[in-house]
Structures are given as C-alpha cells and as structure tokens.
Design a protein around this motif. Structure first.
Motif, PDB file in Angstrom:
ATOM      1  N   GLU A  11       0.766  -1.147   0.146  1.00 11.53           N
ATOM      2  CA  GLU A  11      -0.172  -0.025   0.048  1.00 11.53           C
ATOM      3  C   GLU A  11       0.788   1.146  -0.011  1.00 11.53           C
ATOM      4  O   GLU A  11       1.893   1.300   0.761  1.00 11.53           O
ATOM      5  CB  GLU A  11      -0.762  -0.027   1.276  1.00 11.53           C
ATOM      6  N   ILE A  12       0.605   2.338  -0.842  1.00  8.20           N
ATOM      7  CA  ILE A  12       1.546   3.341  -0.898  1.00  8.20           C
ATOM      8  C   ILE A  12       0.595   4.409  -0.299  1.00  8.20           C
ATOM      9  O   ILE A  12      -0.357   4.800  -0.404  1.00  8.20           O
ATOM     10  CB  ILE A  12       1.716   3.980  -2.477  1.00  8.20           C
ATOM     11  N   ILE A  13       1.379   5.040   0.989  1.00  6.52           N
ATOM     12  CA  ILE A  13       0.945   6.171   1.463  1.00  6.52           C
ATOM     13  C   ILE A  13       1.695   7.536   1.255  1.00  6.52           C
ATOM     14  O   ILE A  13       2.958   7.479   1.160  1.00  6.52           O
ATOM     15  CB  ILE A  13       1.185   5.906   3.253  1.00  6.52           C
ATOM     16  N   ILE A  53       2.760  -2.076  12.120  1.00 10.13           N
ATOM     17  CA  ILE A  53       1.815  -0.938  12.259  1.00 10.13           C
ATOM     18  C   ILE A  53       0.544  -1.399  12.562  1.00 10.13           C
ATOM     19  O   ILE A  53       0.150  -2.443  11.725  1.00 10.13           O
ATOM     20  CB  ILE A  53       1.775   0.279  11.244  1.00 10.13           C
ATOM     21  N   TYR A  54      -0.270  -0.713  13.351  1.00  9.13           N
ATOM     22  CA  TYR A  54      -1.667  -1.125  13.510  1.00  9.13           C
ATOM     23  C   TYR A  54      -2.667   0.229  12.970  1.00  9.13           C
ATOM     24  O   TYR A  54      -2.214   1.155  12.822  1.00  9.13           O
ATOM     25  CB  TYR A  54      -1.999  -1.553  14.867  1.00  9.13           C
ATOM     26  N   GLU A  55      -3.978  -0.290  12.794  1.00  8.56           N
ATOM     27  CA  GLU A  55      -4.653   0.781  12.246  1.00  8.56           C
ATOM     28  C   GLU A  55      -4.624   2.018  13.345  1.00  8.56           C
ATOM     29  O   GLU A  55      -4.531   1.933  14.442  1.00  8.56           O
ATOM     30  CB  GLU A  55      -6.178   0.429  12.088  1.00  8.56           C
ATOM     31  N   TRP A  56      -4.652   3.308  12.448  1.00  9.97           N
ATOM     32  CA  TRP A  56      -4.579   4.623  12.771  1.00  9.97           C
ATOM     33  C   TRP A  56      -3.481   4.705  13.769  1.00  9.97           C
ATOM     34  O   TRP A  56      -3.128   5.785  14.495  1.00  9.97           O
ATOM     35  CB  TRP A  56      -5.795   4.818  13.714  1.00  9.97           C
ATOM     36  N   SER A  80      -3.364  -2.260   8.906  1.00  8.13           N
ATOM     37  CA  SER A  80      -2.138  -2.777   9.687  1.00  8.13           C
ATOM     38  C   SER A  80      -1.312  -3.487   8.584  1.00  8.13           C
ATOM     39  O   SER A  80      -1.642  -3.932   7.766  1.00  8.13           O
ATOM     40  CB  SER A  80      -2.809  -3.599  10.681  1.00  8.13           C
ATOM     41  N   GLY A  81       0.079  -3.534   9.080  1.00  6.66           N
ATOM     42  CA  GLY A  81       0.729  -4.442   8.248  1.00  6.66           C
ATOM     43  C   GLY A  81       2.347  -4.098   8.642  1.00  6.66           C
ATOM     44  O   GLY A  81       2.699  -3.629   9.742  1.00  6.66           O
ATOM     45  N   LEU A  82       3.327  -4.352   7.803  1.00  8.99           N
ATOM     46  CA  LEU A  82       4.741  -4.069   8.005  1.00  8.99           C
ATOM     47  C   LEU A  82       5.075  -3.054   7.012  1.00  8.99           C
ATOM     48  O   LEU A  82       4.766  -2.976   5.840  1.00  8.99           O
ATOM     49  CB  LEU A  82       5.400  -5.402   7.526  1.00  8.99           C
ATOM     50  N   VAL A  83       5.967  -2.228   7.548  1.00  6.74           N
ATOM     51  CA  VAL A  83       6.594  -1.221   6.905  1.00  6.74           C
ATOM     52  C   VAL A  83       7.800  -1.800   5.855  1.00  6.74           C
ATOM     53  O   VAL A  83       8.609  -2.234   6.503  1.00  6.74           O
ATOM     54  CB  VAL A  83       7.154  -0.007   7.862  1.00  6.74           C
ATOM     55  N   ARG A  84       7.351  -1.513   4.831  1.00  4.51           N
ATOM     56  CA  ARG A  84       8.610  -2.192   3.817  1.00  4.51           C
ATOM     57  C   ARG A  84       9.536  -1.207   3.542  1.00  4.51           C
ATOM     58  O   ARG A  84      10.801  -1.481   3.213  1.00  4.51           O
ATOM     59  CB  ARG A  84       7.547  -2.233   2.369  1.00  4.51           C
ATOM     60  N   SER A  85       9.280   0.040   3.112  1.00  2.34           N
ATOM     61  CA  SER A  85      10.253   0.987   2.623  1.00  2.34           C
ATOM     62  C   SER A  85       9.860   2.490   3.005  1.00  2.34           C
ATOM     63  O   SER A  85       8.679   2.962   2.586  1.00  2.34           O
ATOM     64  CB  SER A  85      10.395   0.856   1.220  1.00  2.34           C
ATOM     65  N   LEU A  86      10.693   3.045   3.896  1.00  2.00           N
ATOM     66  CA  LEU A  86      10.543   4.667   4.043  1.00  2.00           C
ATOM     67  C   LEU A  86      11.019   5.291   2.909  1.00  2.00           C
ATOM     68  O   LEU A  86      12.234   5.293   2.513  1.00  2.00           O
ATOM     69  CB  LEU A  86      11.133   5.048   5.489  1.00  2.00           C
ATOM     70  N   VAL A  98       6.013   6.347   2.178  1.00  2.00           N
ATOM     71  CA  VAL A  98       6.259   4.946   2.876  1.00  2.00           C
ATOM     72  C   VAL A  98       5.392   3.844   2.061  1.00  2.00           C
ATOM     73  O   VAL A  98       4.155   4.073   1.631  1.00  2.00           O
ATOM     74  CB  VAL A  98       5.974   4.861   4.362  1.00  2.00           C
ATOM     75  N   TYR A  99       5.800   2.575   2.126  1.00  2.00           N
ATOM     76  CA  TYR A  99       5.280   1.546   1.215  1.00  2.00           C
ATOM     77  C   TYR A  99       4.953   0.803   2.417  1.00  2.00           C
ATOM     78  O   TYR A  99       5.873   0.375   3.406  1.00  2.00           O
ATOM     79  CB  TYR A  99       6.089   0.948   0.422  1.00  2.00           C
ATOM     80  N   ILE A 100       3.786   0.057   2.740  1.00  2.00           N
ATOM     81  CA  ILE A 100       3.204  -0.949   3.771  1.00  2.00           C
ATOM     82  C   ILE A 100       2.755  -1.987   2.974  1.00  2.00           C
ATOM     83  O   ILE A 100       1.986  -2.099   2.293  1.00  2.00           O
ATOM     84  CB  ILE A 100       2.367  -0.011   4.520  1.00  2.00           C
ATOM     85  N   ALA A 101       3.350  -3.126   3.563  1.00  2.00           N
ATOM     86  CA  ALA A 101       2.703  -4.507   3.027  1.00  2.00           C
ATOM     87  C   ALA A 101       1.493  -4.799   4.087  1.00  2.00           C
ATOM     88  O   ALA A 101       1.772  -5.194   5.366  1.00  2.00           O
ATOM     89  CB  ALA A 101       3.664  -5.543   3.248  1.00  2.00           C
TER      90      ALA A 101
END
Length: 83
Positions: free
Chosen positions: A5-7, A26-29, A50-56, A71-74
């Motif tokens: 997911e792209i933030i 990370i978790y929701e919110w 929620s998920g894992l931070v892949r790349s800052l 950031v990219y989050i899985a």
C-alpha cells in the motif's frame, strides 16, 4: 497474503517526525509521520490499515509536497477491531 500500500503526503510541509521504522509492524490509525505545514500547523499522518513497513521514502527534515510517496506498507488484511 499481503500487498504493498502506498501512503502519500496529505499536505505540503517538512517532515518533523517519523514515528515508524522499516520492517516494523503498524496497526490501524497508528501515527506514521508528523508534518509541519507552511502555516505552522502539525499534521499527523495515520492510515486505517495494519501491516509491515516495507520502505520509508522520506527522512526527518525533508520538504514534502501533497501527493508525495512517504512509505510503502505491506498490508496484512487482518481485521484488528479498531475504529
């Protein structure tokens, strides 16, 4: 199963604080970033996933513009029950 997911930045400003690290969960919110806008307001970036931070993709002190990738989050697609 997971997917990235792209933030993106919701505003123009300067990254004042990065609240996460690569490979952390990370978790929701959860707060991800704090951005100081040109008006002097402090904008907190959080997302409903929620998920894992892949790349800052940014660092503290960096200027960002609205729509810039932060950031990219899985996303793990696990319902956490958070509102």
């Amino acid at each position: 199963m997971s997917y990235d997911e792209i933030i993106i930045s919701p505003c123009d400003g300067v990254i004042e604080q990065i609240c996460v690290q690569e490979n952390c969960r990370i978790y929701e919110w959860d707060s991800l970033f704090k951005i100081r806008t040109s008006d002097g307001d402090l904008e907190t970036v959080s997302v409903g996933l929620s998920g894992l931070v892949r790349s800052l993709e940014v660092y503290e002190g960096e200027e960002v513009i609205s729509g810039m990738v932060l950031v990219y989050i899985a996303e793990d697609l696990v319902v956490s029950g958070s509102d």
